[in-house]
Motif scaffolding. Structure first.
Motif, PDB file in Angstrom:
ATOM      1  N   GLN A  91      14.098   3.289  -1.170  1.00 49.32           N
ATOM      2  CA  GLN A  91      14.802   3.958  -0.074  1.00 49.32           C
ATOM      3  C   GLN A  91      13.876   4.761   0.834  1.00 49.32           C
ATOM      4  OE1 GLN A  91      17.880   6.668  -1.340  1.00 49.32           O
ATOM      5  NE2 GLN A  91      19.148   6.076   0.390  1.00 49.32           N
ATOM      6  N   GLY A  92      12.848   5.369   0.298  1.00 52.88           N
ATOM      7  CA  GLY A  92      11.948   6.183   1.104  1.00 52.88           C
ATOM      8  C   GLY A  92      10.911   5.381   1.872  1.00 52.88           C
ATOM      9  N   LEU A  93      10.936   4.060   1.724  1.00 49.40           N
ATOM     10  CA  LEU A  93       9.969   3.214   2.415  1.00 49.40           C
ATOM     11  C   LEU A  93      10.594   2.615   3.669  1.00 49.40           C
ATOM     12  CD1 LEU A  93       8.551   1.200  -0.640  1.00 49.40           C
ATOM     13  CD2 LEU A  93       7.668   3.326   0.340  1.00 49.40           C
ATOM     14  N   THR A  94       9.772   2.447   4.692  1.00 49.32           N
ATOM     15  CA  THR A  94      10.255   1.769   5.901  1.00 49.32           C
ATOM     16  C   THR A  94      10.358   0.268   5.613  1.00 49.32           C
ATOM     17  OG1 THR A  94       8.049   1.316   6.770  1.00 49.32           O
ATOM     18  CG2 THR A  94       9.046   3.457   7.358  1.00 49.32           C
ATOM     19  N   ARG A  95      11.004  -0.447   6.512  1.00 54.42           N
ATOM     20  CA  ARG A  95      11.112  -1.910   6.378  1.00 54.42           C
ATOM     21  C   ARG A  95       9.712  -2.537   6.319  1.00 54.42           C
ATOM     22  NH1 ARG A  95      15.057  -4.439  10.385  1.00 54.42           N
ATOM     23  NH2 ARG A  95      16.485  -3.775   8.755  1.00 54.42           N
ATOM     24  N   THR A  96       8.814  -2.035   7.157  1.00 51.76           N
ATOM     25  CA  THR A  96       7.437  -2.546   7.180  1.00 51.76           C
ATOM     26  C   THR A  96       6.734  -2.259   5.857  1.00 51.76           C
ATOM     27  OG1 THR A  96       7.317  -2.250   9.571  1.00 51.76           O
ATOM     28  CG2 THR A  96       5.217  -2.419   8.400  1.00 51.76           C
ATOM     29  N   GLU A  97       6.909  -1.049   5.337  1.00 51.37           N
ATOM     30  CA  GLU A  97       6.289  -0.702   4.049  1.00 51.37           C
ATOM     31  C   GLU A  97       6.836  -1.570   2.921  1.00 51.37           C
ATOM     32  OE1 GLU A  97       5.177   4.023   4.673  1.00 51.37           O
ATOM     33  OE2 GLU A  97       7.231   3.474   4.113  1.00 51.37           O
ATOM     34  N   ARG A  98       8.140  -1.840   2.932  1.00 55.40           N
ATOM     35  CA  ARG A  98       8.721  -2.715   1.898  1.00 55.40           C
ATOM     36  C   ARG A  98       8.130  -4.118   1.989  1.00 55.40           C
ATOM     37  NH1 ARG A  98      13.377   0.222   3.208  1.00 55.40           N
ATOM     38  NH2 ARG A  98      14.180  -1.446   4.526  1.00 55.40           N
ATOM     39  N   ALA A  99       7.972  -4.633   3.195  1.00 58.15           N
ATOM     40  CA  ALA A  99       7.376  -5.957   3.380  1.00 58.15           C
ATOM     41  C   ALA A  99       5.918  -5.954   2.901  1.00 58.15           C
ATOM     42  CB  ALA A  99       7.466  -6.383   4.843  1.00 58.15           C
ATOM     43  N   GLU A 100       5.192  -4.896   3.233  1.00 62.32           N
ATOM     44  CA  GLU A 100       3.804  -4.781   2.788  1.00 62.32           C
ATOM     45  C   GLU A 100       3.729  -4.674   1.271  1.00 62.32           C
ATOM     46  OE1 GLU A 100       2.365  -1.383   4.963  1.00 62.32           O
ATOM     47  OE2 GLU A 100       2.014  -2.556   6.785  1.00 62.32           O
ATOM     48  N   LEU A 101       4.640  -3.910   0.682  1.00 66.32           N
ATOM     49  CA  LEU A 101       4.674  -3.775  -0.773  1.00 66.32           C
ATOM     50  C   LEU A 101       4.906  -5.131  -1.429  1.00 66.32           C
ATOM     51  CD1 LEU A 101       4.657  -2.019  -3.337  1.00 66.32           C
ATOM     52  CD2 LEU A 101       7.113  -1.644  -2.971  1.00 66.32           C
ATOM     53  N   ASP A 102       5.839  -5.913  -0.898  1.00 65.98           N
ATOM     54  CA  ASP A 102       6.092  -7.250  -1.436  1.00 65.98           C
ATOM     55  C   ASP A 102       4.838  -8.111  -1.382  1.00 65.98           C
ATOM     56  OD1 ASP A 102       8.731  -6.773  -2.118  1.00 65.98           O
ATOM     57  OD2 ASP A 102       9.532  -7.621  -0.264  1.00 65.98           O
ATOM     58  N   ILE A 103       4.128  -8.053  -0.266  1.00 66.24           N
ATOM     59  CA  ILE A 103       2.893  -8.829  -0.105  1.00 66.24           C
ATOM     60  C   ILE A 103       1.840  -8.358  -1.100  1.00 66.24           C
ATOM     61  CG2 ILE A 103       0.933  -9.258   1.446  1.00 66.24           C
ATOM     62  CD1 ILE A 103       3.071  -9.198   3.765  1.00 66.24           C
ATOM     63  N   LEU A 104       1.670  -7.040  -1.208  1.00 67.90           N
ATOM     64  CA  LEU A 104       0.669  -6.489  -2.121  1.00 67.90           C
ATOM     65  C   LEU A 104       1.004  -6.796  -3.579  1.00 67.90           C
ATOM     66  CD1 LEU A 104       0.057  -3.051  -0.375  1.00 67.90           C
ATOM     67  CD2 LEU A 104      -1.485  -5.038  -0.421  1.00 67.90           C
ATOM     68  N   LEU A 105       2.272  -6.685  -3.949  1.00 68.49           N
ATOM     69  CA  LEU A 105       2.657  -7.008  -5.327  1.00 68.49           C
ATOM     70  C   LEU A 105       2.406  -8.479  -5.630  1.00 68.49           C
ATOM     71  CD1 LEU A 105       5.939  -4.925  -5.735  1.00 68.49           C
ATOM     72  CD2 LEU A 105       3.733  -4.533  -6.868  1.00 68.49           C
TER      73      LEU A 105
END
Length: 168
Positions: free
Chosen positions: A133-147
């Motif tokens: 919830q505390g992540l932006t849409r861009t951060e969530r997308a980046e997190l998915d890529i990094l994971l």
């Protein structure tokens, strides 16, 4: 540990700071998240993490062998076997013989198991949404890529280590 930390330790053995060690941090995060979610399905249905992983895998893919469940969920075969036994005893999973290989069986959710899965999926998805919830849409997308990158790299290191040790 960054280069500055290493410079300050010249002449002495390097020290590992768990608080900044990525494998440790990922493990702690996984434990926290798993405990948070497992508390929900343990309270509602009295199932543990291995049982939920088996149910979630069967709910996603339908009929599978225990070996395939283990491969997908990254659980050891004995843990899968124990979880399946618990779920079968509770009539949440059913077994159908594999006519082409009688040593294994196809497992699937029973009607009652499917009802539990269907009840828990929205809860799990809400939990995941609240976690990010505390992540932006861009951060969530980046997190998915990094994971995904970390998973790929981790699997490669796992395979390389297994080959170096003569394991299958």
């Amino acid at each position: 540990m960054d280069g500055r930390a290493m410079e300050g330790q010249a002449g002495s053995a390097a020290k590992l700071e768990l608080e900044t060690f990525l494998p440790y941090r990922l493990n702690v995060l996984a434990t926290i998240v798993s405990q948070g979610l497992s508390g929900i399905y343990a309270k509602r249905y009295g199932i543990g993490v291995p049982e939920w992983r088996v149910m979630a895998t069967l709910g996603q893919f339908g009929a599978m062998t225990a070996k395939d469940i283990g491969s997908h969920s990254r659980m050891h075969k004995t843990k899968v076997s124990r979880a399946v036994a618990v779920l079968e005893k509770r009539l949440l999973v059913q077994r159908r013989a594999n006519r082409q290989d009688l040593r294994e069986a196809f497992l699937s959710l029973s009607e009652h198991g499917r009802a539990i899965y269907d009840d828990l999926v929205p809860v799990a998805l809400t939990f995941a949404a609240e976690l990010t919830q505390g992540l932006t849409r861009t951060e969530r997308a980046e997190l998915d890529i990094l994971l995904a990158k970390l998973m790929d790299r981790g699997l490669k290191l796992l395979r390389d280590n297994a080959e170096a040790n003569g394991e299958d």
